[in-house]
Design a protein around this motif. Structure first.
Motif, short mmCIF file in Angstrom:
data_model
loop_
_atom_site.label_atom_id
_atom_site.label_comp_id
_atom_site.label_asym_id
_atom_site.label_seq_id
_atom_site.Cartn_x
_atom_site.Cartn_y
_atom_site.Cartn_z
N HIS A 15 0.84 -1.20 0.00
CA HIS A 15 0.00 0.00 0.00
C HIS A 15 0.87 1.25 0.00
O HIS A 15 0.59 2.21 -0.73
CB HIS A 15 -0.91 0.02 1.23
CG HIS A 15 -2.01 -0.99 1.17
ND1 HIS A 15 -3.28 -0.70 1.59
CD2 HIS A 15 -2.05 -2.26 0.74
CE1 HIS A 15 -4.04 -1.78 1.42
NE2 HIS A 15 -3.31 -2.73 0.92
N ALA A 16 1.92 1.24 0.81
CA ALA A 16 2.81 2.40 0.90
C ALA A 16 3.52 2.64 -0.43
O ALA A 16 3.69 3.79 -0.86
CB ALA A 16 3.83 2.22 2.02
N ALA A 17 3.91 1.56 -1.10
CA ALA A 17 4.58 1.70 -2.40
C ALA A 17 3.62 2.26 -3.45
O ALA A 17 4.01 3.11 -4.27
CB ALA A 17 5.13 0.35 -2.86
N VAL A 28 9.67 3.31 -1.37
CA VAL A 28 10.54 2.48 -2.20
C VAL A 28 11.35 1.58 -1.27
O VAL A 28 12.30 2.04 -0.64
CB VAL A 28 11.48 3.35 -3.07
CG1 VAL A 28 12.38 2.47 -3.93
CG2 VAL A 28 10.68 4.31 -3.94
N PRO A 29 10.95 0.32 -1.16
CA PRO A 29 11.65 -0.57 -0.24
C PRO A 29 13.06 -0.91 -0.73
O PRO A 29 13.34 -0.85 -1.93
CB PRO A 29 10.78 -1.83 -0.21
CG PRO A 29 10.02 -1.79 -1.48
CD PRO A 29 9.86 -0.34 -1.85
N GLU A 30 13.92 -1.23 0.21
CA GLU A 30 15.27 -1.69 -0.13
C GLU A 30 15.17 -3.05 -0.80
O GLU A 30 14.21 -3.80 -0.59
CB GLU A 30 16.11 -1.82 1.15
CG GLU A 30 16.30 -0.52 1.91
CD GLU A 30 17.20 0.45 1.15
OE1 GLU A 30 18.17 -0.03 0.50
OE2 GLU A 30 16.93 1.65 1.21
N ARG A 31 16.17 -3.39 -1.59
CA ARG A 31 16.19 -4.69 -2.26
C ARG A 31 16.09 -5.83 -1.24
O ARG A 31 15.38 -6.80 -1.45
CB ARG A 31 17.45 -4.84 -3.10
CG ARG A 31 17.53 -6.15 -3.83
CD ARG A 31 18.79 -6.23 -4.70
NE ARG A 31 18.88 -7.51 -5.35
CZ ARG A 31 18.35 -7.82 -6.52
NH1 ARG A 31 17.65 -6.92 -7.18
NH2 ARG A 31 18.49 -9.01 -7.04
N SER A 32 16.79 -5.69 -0.12
CA SER A 32 16.77 -6.74 0.90
C SER A 32 15.37 -6.90 1.49
O SER A 32 14.95 -8.01 1.82
CB SER A 32 17.78 -6.45 2.00
OG SER A 32 17.48 -5.22 2.64
N ASP A 33 14.62 -5.78 1.62
CA ASP A 33 13.25 -5.86 2.12
C ASP A 33 12.35 -6.62 1.13
O ASP A 33 11.51 -7.42 1.53
CB ASP A 33 12.67 -4.46 2.37
CG ASP A 33 13.38 -3.73 3.49
OD1 ASP A 33 13.98 -4.41 4.37
OD2 ASP A 33 13.33 -2.49 3.50
N ILE A 34 12.54 -6.35 -0.14
CA ILE A 34 11.75 -7.03 -1.17
C ILE A 34 12.06 -8.52 -1.17
O ILE A 34 11.16 -9.36 -1.27
CB ILE A 34 12.02 -6.42 -2.57
CG1 ILE A 34 11.49 -4.99 -2.61
CG2 ILE A 34 11.39 -7.27 -3.68
CD1 ILE A 34 11.88 -4.23 -3.85
N GLU A 35 13.35 -8.87 -1.01
CA GLU A 35 13.73 -10.28 -0.97
C GLU A 35 13.07 -10.99 0.22
O GLU A 35 12.58 -12.12 0.08
CB GLU A 35 15.25 -10.42 -0.90
CG GLU A 35 15.93 -10.04 -2.21
CD GLU A 35 17.45 -10.01 -2.12
OE1 GLU A 35 18.00 -10.31 -1.03
OE2 GLU A 35 18.08 -9.71 -3.14
N VAL A 36 13.04 -10.34 1.38
CA VAL A 36 12.39 -10.94 2.56
C VAL A 36 10.90 -11.13 2.30
O VAL A 36 10.34 -12.19 2.61
CB VAL A 36 12.63 -10.08 3.82
CG1 VAL A 36 11.75 -10.53 4.97
CG2 VAL A 36 14.10 -10.11 4.22
N MET A 37 10.24 -10.13 1.73
CA MET A 37 8.80 -10.25 1.45
C MET A 37 8.53 -11.36 0.45
O MET A 37 7.54 -12.09 0.57
CB MET A 37 8.25 -8.91 0.96
CG MET A 37 8.14 -7.88 2.07
SD MET A 37 7.35 -6.35 1.56
CE MET A 37 8.76 -5.44 0.95
#
Length: 84
Positions: A6-8, A14-23
């Motif tokens: 929702h925030a994006a 804009v999440p960090e790449r590491s955050d996207i990988e965790v999700m």
């Protein structure tokens, strides 16, 4: 994860790449838990029960049952059969 999406979409997050990988890892684990593992469990065939004998009547067919332990009955689970 939903809030991050929702925030994006609505707040320019804009999440960090590491955050996207965790999700993505969390999402993949959920999909495997709900759809892949129960389907694989149904293909196991007959599994002998614990006990003294190994007669054919002591075999249990590997079919999913309601799972109150791990998934709170959100899906069928062979590994945690519901009490009879």
């Amino acid at each position: 994860m939903i809030e991050a999406g929702h925030a994006a979409m609505h707040r320019g997050y804009v999440p960090e790449r590491s955050d996207i990988e965790v999700m993505m890892q969390i999402t993949e684990a959920l999909i495997e838990t709900i759809y892949v593992h129960p389907a694989k469990a149904t293909r196991l065939g007959a599994i002998p029960l614990r006990g003294k004998s190994s007669d054919a009547e002591d075999l249990v067919e590997a079919t999913p049952q309601s799972c109150p332990i791990v998934c709170a009955k959100a899906f069928d689970c062979f590994l945690h059969p519901a009490p009879s």
